[in-house]
Scaffold this active site. Structure first.
Site: not given
Ligand code: BG6
Ligand code: MG
Length: 224
Positions: A9-11, A17, A45, A116-117, A147, A171-172
């Site tokens: 995942d990115l953010d 971010t 999130k 990423s979403a 997601k 993932e976070d």
């Protein structure tokens, strides 16, 4: 069965971010007289921009106050603010431990994917100068179901040419961990342990991520 790829995942995982998304949503909520807390933000999130707006309107009990066009305008206003917050992002904003983990993944001949979403994923990856390190980047513009649907992770695995069972997702977000598990992948979560009952392993921060440890846990789980 063997470990073939990591899909991130990115953010909130590669860079913080997640904090900028929160600040931009909170400013919009304040403008509308809605109290929006950090705790409320946990629910946002990993989910899409429009779904996030719907959740904020639900919190403020204002779900039926806006037309679709007005909601689009509100989401755009949040995004404009978010874009101003991320203008100064640079490689120094990569979270602790991530660069080392990415290097170890590549050095061990594994593939690297991003799931990423966010519709801003390419912009952020570009600013972090990480775009070329990833074999595939799948973002919200590429997929139909966000997601917790597994589509974004399954699409990344397919484009990487690997079996989902041979992938580790990182993932976070609660919705993100659900997506990883629905995709049939091994799930590494970053955050508070009690928030991620579905995760295979949880680390409280990215600085604790270690390639050798995670690979060992994956192999133990699979009986390799
Ligand atoms: C996710 C974030 O990665 O992307 C969410 O966790 C965010 O907080 C979502 O709302 C959509 O992002 P964007 O950049 O398309 O508005
Ligand atoms: Mg995230």
């Amino acid at each position: 069965m063997k470990l073939e790829a990591f899909i991130f995942d990115l953010d909130g995982v590669i860079t913080d971010t997640a904090e900028y998304h929160f600040l931009a949503w909170q400013a919009l909520a304040n403008d509308m007289g809605i109290t929006f807390t950090r705790e409320d933000n946990e629910l946002l999130k990993g989910i899409s921009r429009m779904e996030s707006l719907e959740k904020i309107l639900e919190i403020g009990e204002r779900s039926s106050d806006f037309s679709e066009a007005e909601k689009e305008a509100l989401a755009s206003k949040k995004n404009d603010h978010y874009l101003t917050l991320i203008t100064k992002i640079s490689p120094s904003d990569i979270l602790p431990g991530i660069k080392e983990l990415l290097t170890a993944i590549k050095a061990n001949g594994l593939k690297l994917g991003l799931a990423s979403a966010s519709k801003n994923a390419f912009t952020v990856m570009d600013s972090l100068e990480l775009k070329d390190d990833f074999d595939v980047i799948v973002d919200a513009k590429t997929i139909t179901n966000g997601k917790p649907d597994p589509e974004v992770f399954l699409t990344a695995a397919k484009l990487l040419g690997v079996s989902p069972a041979n992938c580790i997702g990182v993932e976070d977000a609660v919705a993100g961990v659900e997506a990883i598990k629905s995709a049939g992948m091994y799930a590494v979560a970053i955050g508070a342990g009690e928030s991620f009952p579905l995760a295979d392993v949880v680390y409280s921060e990215t600085g604790e991520l270690s390639f050798a440890k995670i690979k060992g846990l994956f192999e133990k789980e699979k009986g390799i």
